[in-house]
Design an enzyme around this catalytic site. Structure first.
Site, mmCIF file in Angstrom:
data_model
loop_
_atom_site.group_PDB
_atom_site.id
_atom_site.type_symbol
_atom_site.label_atom_id
_atom_site.label_comp_id
_atom_site.label_asym_id
_atom_site.label_seq_id
_atom_site.Cartn_x
_atom_site.Cartn_y
_atom_site.Cartn_z
ATOM 1 N N ASP A 193 -20.892 -7.109 -20.271
ATOM 2 C CA ASP A 193 -21.069 -8.441 -19.694
ATOM 3 C C ASP A 193 -21.647 -8.403 -18.272
ATOM 4 O OD1 ASP A 193 -20.168 -9.571 -21.998
ATOM 5 O OD2 ASP A 193 -18.219 -10.207 -21.221
ATOM 6 N N ARG A 198 -21.260 -22.373 -20.191
ATOM 7 C CA ARG A 198 -20.182 -21.874 -21.054
ATOM 8 C C ARG A 198 -19.238 -20.982 -20.265
ATOM 9 N NH1 ARG A 198 -21.906 -18.637 -25.844
ATOM 10 N NH2 ARG A 198 -19.657 -18.465 -25.769
ATOM 11 N N LYS A 217 -12.709 -16.573 -17.988
ATOM 12 C CA LYS A 217 -12.934 -17.243 -19.271
ATOM 13 C C LYS A 217 -12.383 -16.400 -20.430
ATOM 14 C CE LYS A 217 -17.055 -16.708 -21.382
ATOM 15 N NZ LYS A 217 -16.929 -16.229 -22.781
ATOM 16 N N ASN A 218 -12.705 -15.117 -20.406
ATOM 17 C CA ASN A 218 -12.331 -14.275 -21.546
ATOM 18 C C ASN A 218 -10.834 -13.987 -21.601
ATOM 19 O OD1 ASN A 218 -14.941 -14.265 -22.333
ATOM 20 N ND2 ASN A 218 -15.367 -12.121 -21.821
ATOM 21 N N CYS A 268 -24.713 -14.279 -33.276
ATOM 22 C CA CYS A 268 -25.108 -15.055 -32.105
ATOM 23 C C CYS A 268 -26.282 -14.334 -31.479
ATOM 24 C CB CYS A 268 -23.960 -15.217 -31.129
ATOM 25 S SG CYS A 268 -23.583 -13.720 -30.240
ATOM 26 N N ARG A 296 -22.454 -9.391 -34.578
ATOM 27 C CA ARG A 296 -21.051 -9.613 -34.238
ATOM 28 C C ARG A 296 -20.151 -9.946 -35.427
ATOM 29 N NH1 ARG A 296 -20.900 -12.659 -28.474
ATOM 30 N NH2 ARG A 296 -18.888 -11.643 -28.359
HETATM 31 C C1 UD1 Z 1 -15.487 -9.923 -26.038
HETATM 32 C C2 UD1 Z 1 -15.908 -10.829 -24.912
HETATM 33 C C3 UD1 Z 1 -17.395 -10.652 -24.628
HETATM 34 C C4 UD1 Z 1 -17.703 -9.182 -24.375
HETATM 35 C C5 UD1 Z 1 -17.169 -8.311 -25.493
HETATM 36 C C6 UD1 Z 1 -17.318 -6.823 -25.225
HETATM 37 C C7 UD1 Z 1 -14.407 -12.685 -25.159
HETATM 38 C C8 UD1 Z 1 -14.215 -14.122 -25.525
HETATM 39 N N1 UD1 Z 1 -15.636 -12.196 -25.290
HETATM 40 O O1 UD1 Z 1 -16.200 -10.317 -27.207
HETATM 41 O O2 UD1 Z 1 -17.722 -11.422 -23.484
HETATM 42 O O3 UD1 Z 1 -19.099 -9.007 -24.275
HETATM 43 O O4 UD1 Z 1 -15.769 -8.572 -25.709
HETATM 44 O O5 UD1 Z 1 -16.701 -6.495 -24.024
HETATM 45 O O6 UD1 Z 1 -13.493 -12.026 -24.741
HETATM 46 N N2 UD1 Z 1 -17.273 -5.575 -33.781
HETATM 47 C C9 UD1 Z 1 -17.307 -5.227 -35.120
HETATM 48 N N3 UD1 Z 1 -16.384 -5.810 -35.966
HETATM 49 C C10 UD1 Z 1 -15.438 -6.686 -35.511
HETATM 50 C C11 UD1 Z 1 -15.398 -7.013 -34.142
HETATM 51 C C12 UD1 Z 1 -16.336 -6.440 -33.300
HETATM 52 O O7 UD1 Z 1 -18.136 -4.443 -35.545
HETATM 53 O O8 UD1 Z 1 -14.627 -7.168 -36.319
HETATM 54 C C13 UD1 Z 1 -18.257 -4.984 -32.864
HETATM 55 C C14 UD1 Z 1 -19.124 -6.026 -32.168
HETATM 56 O O9 UD1 Z 1 -20.220 -6.408 -32.957
HETATM 57 C C15 UD1 Z 1 -19.536 -5.267 -30.924
HETATM 58 C C16 UD1 Z 1 -18.295 -4.435 -30.599
HETATM 59 O O10 UD1 Z 1 -17.557 -4.357 -31.808
HETATM 60 O O11 UD1 Z 1 -20.600 -4.411 -31.213
HETATM 61 C C17 UD1 Z 1 -17.405 -4.998 -29.526
HETATM 62 O O12 UD1 Z 1 -17.133 -6.359 -29.811
HETATM 63 P P1 UD1 Z 1 -15.796 -7.070 -29.347
HETATM 64 O O13 UD1 Z 1 -15.110 -6.216 -28.340
HETATM 65 O O14 UD1 Z 1 -15.030 -7.483 -30.554
HETATM 66 O O15 UD1 Z 1 -16.362 -8.359 -28.627
HETATM 67 P P2 UD1 Z 1 -15.741 -9.805 -28.632
HETATM 68 O O16 UD1 Z 1 -14.262 -9.731 -28.690
HETATM 69 O O17 UD1 Z 1 -16.453 -10.657 -29.642
#
Ligand code: UD1
Length: 443
Positions: free
Chosen positions: A328, A420, A22-23, A134, A139
């Protein structure tokens, strides 16, 4: 509302096919916005999140051949084909019809923010709703926006939306830049790689995410004509090109789904072959499982998992960005530790609120203490089935795993979270001996 009913106690044995990730599929779908030629994704999982992003992309003018998706897509009638029957997704966006991704769609799935980078690259303008928090944490998307600003975008947050534009009212291209992420972010890395492919000049991303899904995206973009080096490392170098062409790409196998089934095999004292699973993407889990007494090995076309002990041994785990232990798989691993011999300390470093499965596991007899990001799990000899509620995607899976070894019946509600991200999990588990079924709404 539909529920999943599990009767615990069965040993799992046999073969389970692992779906496309999915990711990986979500960012791969977003690349359609970067090209006017068709993008074909093979091995695309049939999941609610894929249907949600299909709707977002349609709003931007993409045609998405998703009649096989379980969800009826807005404006179309369901073809009636079975879920998962046609895992090829065809996307085509000859022209961008709208640069706006509305709140109603983005709020359904945070990954919708992945349209921002491609829209900016192709159109120089985008209006994308802020996804908001969420269940598992706040996030933010500040890293996505910081990166786009470094590429020359002007960004304003107004009315819950990100308004982004390149110079001269969106007429200019993004400009390459050197960007160091203060924190590893999968989504921000993906958004900026996509944005940088069509930018003017060279972009360097430092402290970039190295997840296999990021690698898969980079490989797909390369096949479309992008110039990317350092793929699979934390230092990506992207030399912008004028245009990208179409592509046919195979979505990488879902390491989180494979990991979930590996844990299921171990918890039930079973033996599974995870067809198409990639052991090389599961290094940190494999190490942990090995310490518990569950052995994973690579075989032709997949992964072999076998339990070598009567009761798994407790092992402590800390989540980290890849190649560290994936957040995850934290919830599923906790279910394993709940029934293990001894005590384990689980530390969640990625998301601040990712222990919502804990109260539900405790209702099944688990012994868990939480202090901030640390959970101390003392293994118990027996879990009891109970009605439990899914709070998020991976929490749902952890409760099913606990149900597989609990005495009696576990009834999982709020399973829209599960749908999902897990493709027909009940069918897959039933196929290897679990007593599990989906009860449709109204029962
Ligand atoms: C993706 C995955 C999710 C997984 C996560 C971490 C997808 C669709 N989802 O989510 O399943 O749990 O990676 O492996 O691929 N953060 C910030 N600012 C930002 C972006 C992120 O502070 O602009 C923080 C987030 O709150 C979190 C950390 O960085 O604490 C990692 O998040 P991130 O790697 O961005 O997760 P996603 O891409 O949302």
């Amino acid at each position: 509302m539909a529920e999943i009913l599990v009767n615990g106690g069965n040993r799992l044995q046999g073969e389970i096919p692992v779906s496309g990730a999915k990711n990986a599929a979500l960012p791969l779908m977003a690349v359609t916005l970067l090209t006017d030629e068709p993008v074909t994704l093979r091995n695309c999982p049939d999941l609610d999140d894929i249907a949600t992003l299909s709707n977002v992309l349609r709003g931007h003018g993409a045609s998405v051949d998703a009649s096989w998706l379980g969800l009826t897509v807005a404006g179309e009638t369901d073809s009636g084909s079975a879920r998962g029957s046609l895992p090829t997704l065809r996307l085509h966006t000859p022209e961008i019809a709208s640069i706006r991704a509305p709140y109603e769609l983005v709020s359904q799935m945070r990954a919708s923010i992945l349209v921002l980078g491609p829209l900016m690259a192709r159109m120089g303008r985008a209006e994308v709703s802020l996804p908001g928090g969420c269940a598992i944490g706040s996030r933010p998307v500040d890293l996505h926006l910081m990166g786009l600003e470094a590429l020359g975008a002007w960004i304003e947050l107004r009315d819950g939306y990100v308004f982004a534009e390149t110079a001269r009212g969106g007429k200019d291209r993004l400009r390459g830049a050197k960007i160091t992420f203060p924190k590893v972010s999968v989504g921000a890395t993906e958004n900026l790689v996509m944005a940088a492919t069509l930018a003017e000049g060279r972009t360097e991303l430092l402290n970039a995410a190295q997840e296999p899904e990021v690698v898969d995206l980079c490989q797909c973009l390369t096949a479309m004509g992008a110039q990317i080096s350092g793929i699979g490392t934390s230092h990506l170098i992207i030399d912008g090109v004028e245009r990208l062409g179409g592509v046919t790409h195979q979505v990488v196998a879902d390491r989180i789904e494979a990991g979930t089934f590996a844990v299921a095999a171990g918890m039930t004292g079973g033996e599974l072959i995870l067809k198409n699973g990639r052991l090389d993407h599961l290094g940190s889990l494999v190490g942990v499982l090995h310490e518990t007494g569950i052995v994973c090995s690579e075989i032709s076309g997949g992964i072999h998992v076998v339990s070598t002990v009567d009761r798994p041994r407790a092992v402590s785990v800390t989540t980290q960005p890849y190649p560290g232990f994936p957040t995850d798989l934290q919830a599923q691993t906790m279910s394993l530790m709940v029934m293990a011999e001894g005590s384990a300390v689980l530390t969640e470093t990625i998301f601040e609120n990712r222990y919502m499965h804990v109260p539900e596991l405790i209702r099944m007899g688990a012994n868990i203490d939480i202090n901030g990001r640390v959970a101390v799990v003392r293994g118990v000899e027996r879990l009891n089935g109970a009605p439990v509620k899914a709070s998020d995607l991976r929490a749902s899976a952890s409760l099913i795993l606990a149900g597989l070894v609990a005495q009696g019946e576990t009834r999982l509600s709020d399973i829209h979270h599960l749908d999902r991200g897990y493709e027909r999990i009940e069918d897959k588990l039933r196929g290897v001996g679990a007593s599990i079924e989906r009860l449709d709404g109204g029962t």
